[in-house]
Design an enzyme around this catalytic site. Structure first.
Site, short mmCIF file in Angstrom:
data_model
loop_
_atom_site.label_atom_id
_atom_site.label_comp_id
_atom_site.label_asym_id
_atom_site.label_seq_id
_atom_site.Cartn_x
_atom_site.Cartn_y
_atom_site.Cartn_z
N GLY A 112 7.38 5.47 7.47
CA GLY A 112 6.42 6.57 7.56
C GLY A 112 6.54 7.19 8.94
O GLY A 112 7.60 7.11 9.59
N SER A 113 5.45 7.74 9.42
CA SER A 113 5.56 8.49 10.68
C SER A 113 5.51 7.56 11.89
O SER A 113 4.95 6.46 11.84
CB SER A 113 4.43 9.52 10.75
OG SER A 113 3.19 8.86 10.67
N THR A 114 6.06 8.04 12.98
CA THR A 114 6.18 7.25 14.20
C THR A 114 4.80 6.84 14.73
O THR A 114 4.57 5.70 15.12
CB THR A 114 6.95 8.08 15.25
OG1 THR A 114 8.24 8.33 14.72
CG2 THR A 114 7.07 7.36 16.58
N LYS B 95 0.85 -1.19 0.00
CA LYS B 95 0.00 0.00 0.00
C LYS B 95 0.89 1.24 0.00
O LYS B 95 1.44 1.64 1.02
CB LYS B 95 -0.90 0.02 1.24
CG LYS B 95 -2.10 0.94 1.05
CD LYS B 95 -2.58 1.62 2.31
CE LYS B 95 -1.76 2.79 2.71
NZ LYS B 95 -1.65 3.91 1.74
N VAL C 250 1.90 6.44 13.23
CA VAL C 250 1.23 5.40 12.44
C VAL C 250 1.87 4.04 12.72
O VAL C 250 1.18 3.03 12.92
CB VAL C 250 1.26 5.74 10.93
CG1 VAL C 250 0.79 4.56 10.10
CG2 VAL C 250 0.38 6.96 10.64
N GLU D 198 10.80 2.06 9.80
CA GLU D 198 11.71 3.22 9.85
C GLU D 198 10.81 4.45 9.87
O GLU D 198 9.98 4.63 8.98
CB GLU D 198 12.66 3.22 8.66
CG GLU D 198 13.64 2.04 8.68
CD GLU D 198 14.47 1.90 9.96
OE1 GLU D 198 14.67 2.94 10.66
OE2 GLU D 198 14.88 0.79 10.30
N CYS E 299 13.37 12.26 6.14
CA CYS E 299 13.41 11.87 7.56
C CYS E 299 14.75 12.24 8.17
O CYS E 299 14.87 12.42 9.37
CB CYS E 299 13.18 10.37 7.67
SG CYS E 299 14.33 9.43 6.66
N GLU F 120 9.07 16.80 15.15
CA GLU F 120 9.31 16.66 13.71
C GLU F 120 8.31 17.54 12.95
O GLU F 120 7.10 17.43 13.15
CB GLU F 120 9.14 15.20 13.26
CG GLU F 120 9.50 15.03 11.79
CD GLU F 120 9.31 13.61 11.25
OE1 GLU F 120 8.23 13.04 11.43
OE2 GLU F 120 10.26 13.09 10.62
N1 LIG Z 1 13.24 6.56 8.95
C1 LIG Z 1 13.13 6.49 7.63
O1 LIG Z 1 13.88 5.79 6.96
C2 LIG Z 1 12.07 7.30 6.94
C3 LIG Z 1 12.14 7.47 5.56
C4 LIG Z 1 11.14 8.22 4.93
C5 LIG Z 1 10.13 8.80 5.66
N2 LIG Z 1 10.11 8.64 7.01
C6 LIG Z 1 9.06 9.28 7.82
O2 LIG Z 1 7.82 9.24 7.13
C7 LIG Z 1 7.03 10.36 7.46
C8 LIG Z 1 6.60 11.07 6.20
O3 LIG Z 1 5.93 10.20 5.34
P1 LIG Z 1 4.33 10.13 5.27
O4 LIG Z 1 3.76 11.49 5.51
O5 LIG Z 1 3.98 9.43 4.02
O6 LIG Z 1 4.03 9.21 6.54
P2 LIG Z 1 2.62 8.63 7.05
O7 LIG Z 1 2.90 7.92 8.32
O8 LIG Z 1 1.57 9.66 7.04
O9 LIG Z 1 2.22 7.57 5.92
C9 LIG Z 1 3.02 6.43 5.65
C10 LIG Z 1 2.14 5.34 5.08
O10 LIG Z 1 1.23 4.92 6.10
C11 LIG Z 1 -0.11 4.98 5.60
N3 LIG Z 1 -0.99 5.31 6.73
C12 LIG Z 1 -1.40 6.53 7.14
N4 LIG Z 1 -2.17 6.42 8.23
C13 LIG Z 1 -2.24 5.11 8.51
C14 LIG Z 1 -2.86 4.36 9.55
N5 LIG Z 1 -3.57 4.96 10.51
N6 LIG Z 1 -2.70 3.02 9.56
C15 LIG Z 1 -1.96 2.42 8.60
N7 LIG Z 1 -1.36 3.07 7.59
C16 LIG Z 1 -1.48 4.40 7.55
C17 LIG Z 1 -0.06 6.07 4.54
O11 LIG Z 1 -1.12 5.96 3.65
C18 LIG Z 1 1.29 5.78 3.90
O12 LIG Z 1 1.19 4.74 2.98
C19 LIG Z 1 7.93 11.25 8.32
O13 LIG Z 1 7.61 11.05 9.67
C20 LIG Z 1 9.33 10.72 8.00
O14 LIG Z 1 10.27 10.98 9.02
C21 LIG Z 1 11.04 7.89 7.66
N1 LIG Z 2 18.08 7.90 2.90
C1 LIG Z 2 17.71 9.28 2.89
C2 LIG Z 2 16.57 9.57 3.81
C3 LIG Z 2 15.31 8.92 3.54
C4 LIG Z 2 14.25 9.46 4.44
O1 LIG Z 2 13.36 10.17 4.12
C5 LIG Z 2 18.85 10.14 3.39
O2 LIG Z 2 19.82 9.63 3.93
O3 LIG Z 2 18.76 11.36 3.25
#
Ligand SMILES: NC(=O)c1ccc[n+]([C@@H]2O[C@H](COP(=O)([O-])OP(=O)(O)OC[C@H]3O[C@@H](n4cnc5c(N)ncnc54)[C@H](O)[C@@H]3O)[C@@H](O)[C@H]2O)c1
Ligand SMILES: N[C@@H](CCC=O)C(=O)O
Length: 541
Positions: free
Chosen positions: A265-267, A212, A269, A293, A327, A425
């Site tokens: 995605g976000s912490t 998804k 979620v 992550e 991120c 964040e």
């Molecule tokens: N640590 C890493 O490697 C890394 C890399 C990229 C992004 N991120 C993090 O991702 C976030 C940004 O991405 P985003 O806005 O797409 O994140 P998000 O958490 O809003 O969404 C991520 C995914 O989860 C789905 N989702 C949303 N709500 C949900 C729920 N209640 N239950 C299940 N799935 C759900 C979304 O549709 C999407 O596919 C930031 O917090 C960023 O730090 C982390």
């Molecule tokens: N791997 C990427 C970060 C991905 C997260 O959003 C970096 O190192 O900048």
């Protein structure tokens, strides 16, 4: 099955094209962008290798021009989630039994398609749908994704080669089975490469996947699926659905055959999904693997011995590339009083030269943030800083949503290291700076370590080696990726395995053998060549 032990092509990082003005590659990419911008793309889900059009369509809007819809996708229901799970489970046996070389070849071919005929297409889709400039699209959608595919193939074979020792008369082996059941990939909007990597690295190991993607990344997700199909991925191995995140999670995570979650995605979620898995723990055939992550509040700390230009440049690039929507983006900085006036001056000069606008013009360094929610969130932090007694917006602060979701590179200076924008964040082009007294270096390291729940990336800038070592030790658990005299963004597959701990995730390091291991369940095999025929120990006669 294989009748030879073969060696996969040696993985090297995909060279990054320059896209300098007038080069053939920039002309070709911008022409592709304009062509795709003018089309109205229709994007179906892909379940069991079939395009699924539900008729419940959602318009796709570009962040840089929210009045311009460039197409639509077909939204699915919970029936489609069931269909995707069933398709994955039906594909499992045949996919698992296919020799690893055949699986590897599909993903190596996908990498070559991305490096060649699909390079402009996936870059343009990322520029249109996610508002990345040509360089940011190239390092993500093309290069990082290609690297994930090629390096993971190599890591897979290294992992398969890791075998136990054998005593005389026996042969010990291990085999790396895919997980029993199906796995679930949930991916974020901000990196096309991550979106591609999460489902493919699990599939490469023989797993079958329900994927998804984020509804903000659907255009480039479609290109990923097109590439995989052309590369020969059999039907049902990866099923791409466009359904509500929460409802989908509730359904998938309650399924008896759910075997693993690969999330970025976000912490919040991720934590919600972990809790759902806990609540369902008695329903599963096997304990599911959970890899996530998540968010970051990434730091830069400069020592009084640091080089001013290097610090300022790392802050500008680390905080404002891709509008701070990484991120890994630098979002809190700790600068000594003795350097601050000079660092600020260099930053002001550099930021004044930044052009902001659509990625269609490659000279725009900063483009739009992803959507209205993100725009409002950034504006909220800026408005509150302007009104606060303990923070000042010292650079930028301008926002403009008349055409696209544009937030200008913004620097907030605060006297409170716990001020909201120093610890939360934001995921936008906003950097917060706390200026410390030079004598408080050691105390400030403690503040860096303790003031945010995250632990993803961080940088120390210092010429004094003792200071580097002090930071290295004091910040041991403050980041999963630690940079010395460099910005905290831009990890490269095969070079800096990426991921963080604490609230930033399970630190399973995307694009590494450590991550791949999580998607396998090892079986140990002991074979005895001449079996004992008597129960007695030798001394029992
Ligand atoms: N640590 C890493 O490697 C890394 C890399 C990229 C992004 N991120 C993090 O991702 C976030 C940004 O991405 P985003 O806005 O797409 O994140 P998000 O958490 O809003 O969404 C991520 C995914 O989860 C789905 N989702 C949303 N709500 C949900 C729920 N209640 N239950 C299940 N799935 C759900 C979304 O549709 C999407 O596919 C930031 O917090 C960023 O730090 C982390
Ligand atoms: N791997 C990427 C970060 C991905 C997260 O959003 C970096 O190192 O900048």
């Amino acid at each position: 099955m294989s009748k030879a032990i073969s060696q996969v092509p040696f993985a090297v990082n995909e060279p990054v094209n320059s896209y300098a003005p007038g080069t053939p590659e920039v002309k070709s990419l911008i022409a592709q962008y304009k062509k795709m911008w003018a089309e109205k793309i229709e994007i179906p889900m892909v379940i069991n290798g079939e395009e699924v059009k539900t008729g419940d369509t959602v318009q796709l809007q570009s962040p840089q021009d929210h009045a311009h819809d460039f197409g639509f996708y077909h939204r699915g229901t919970m029936q489609h989630v069931d269909d995707a799970i069933n398709a994955a489970l039906a594909a499992k046996k045949e996919w698992n039994e296919l020799g690893w070389e055949h699986r590897a070849a599909i993903f190596l071919k996908a990498a070559d398609l991305l490096a060649g005929p699909y390079r402009d297409v996936i870059n343009a889709a990322t520029m249109i749908g996610q508002s990345k400039n040509v360089h940011q699209a190239e390092i993500d959608a093309a290069c990082e994704f290609i690297d994930f595919l090629r390096f993971n193939v190599e890591f897979m074979t290294e992992m398969y080669s890791e075998q136990p020792v054998s005593d005389a008369g026996i042969w010990n082996r291990v085999e790396y089975r895919p997980l029993e059941g199906f796995v679930f990939a949930v991916t974020p909007f901000n990196f096309t490469a991550i979106s591609g990597n999460l489902p493919t690295c699990m599939a490469m190991l023989g797993n079958v996947v329900v994927w998804k993607p984020s509804d903000k990344q659907i255009y480039s997700a479609k290109v990923i699926m097109d590439v995989l199909t052309e590369a020969g991925l059999p039907k049902g191995v990866i099923n791409m659905i466009f359904t509500d995140g929460k409802e989908t999670a509730e359904k998938v995570l309650a399924h008896r055959d759910f075997a693993g979650l690969h999330f970025t995605g976000s912490t919040k979620v991720f934590q919600g999904m972990w809790k759902m898995i806990g609540d369902n723990i008695h329903n599963y055939r096997t304990y599911p693997r959970i890899v996530g992550e998540t968010g970051g509040k990434d730091f830069v700390i400069a020592h009084p011995s640091a080089n001013v230009e290097a610090v300022a440049t790392a802050l500008v690039r680390g905080s404002f590339e891709y509008q701070g929507q990484k991120c890994s983006a630098a979002s809190r900085a700790y600068i000594p009083q003795s350097l601050w006036a000079d660092v600020k001056k260099v930053m002001e000069t550099q930021i004044a030269s930044i052009k902001i606008g659509s990625p269609e013009d490659p000279s725009n360094f900063v483009n739009a943030v992803i959507d209205k929610n993100s725009f409002e969130k950034c504006k909220g932090y800026i408005d509150r800083a302007n009104a606060s007694g303990e923070a000042n917006v010292i650079i930028g602060g301008k926002t403009d949503d008349s055409k696209g979701w544009f937030v200008h590179p913004t620097v907030i200076e605060t006297t409170n290291p716990q001020y909201e924008s120093m610890v939360e964040e934001i995921f936008g082009p906003i950097l917060s700076v706390y200026v410390y007294e030079d004598k408080d270096w050691a105390e400030t390291l403690k503040v860096v370590d303790s003031s945010s729940p995250y632990s993803l990336t961080g940088s120390v800038f210092a010429q004094d080696r003792y200071a580097v070592n002090e930071a290295f030790k004091a910040l041991e658990n403050a980041s999963g990726n630690f940079y010395i005299n460099d910005k905290p963004t831009g990890a490269v597959v095969g070079q800096q395995p990426f991921g963080g701990g604490r609230a930033s995730g399970t630190n399973d390091k995307a694009g590494s053998k450590m991550n791949l291991l999580r998607w396998t369940s090892v079986r140990s095999i002991k074979e005895t060549f001449v079996s004992p025929k008597d129960y007695k120990y030798p001394y029992l006669g």
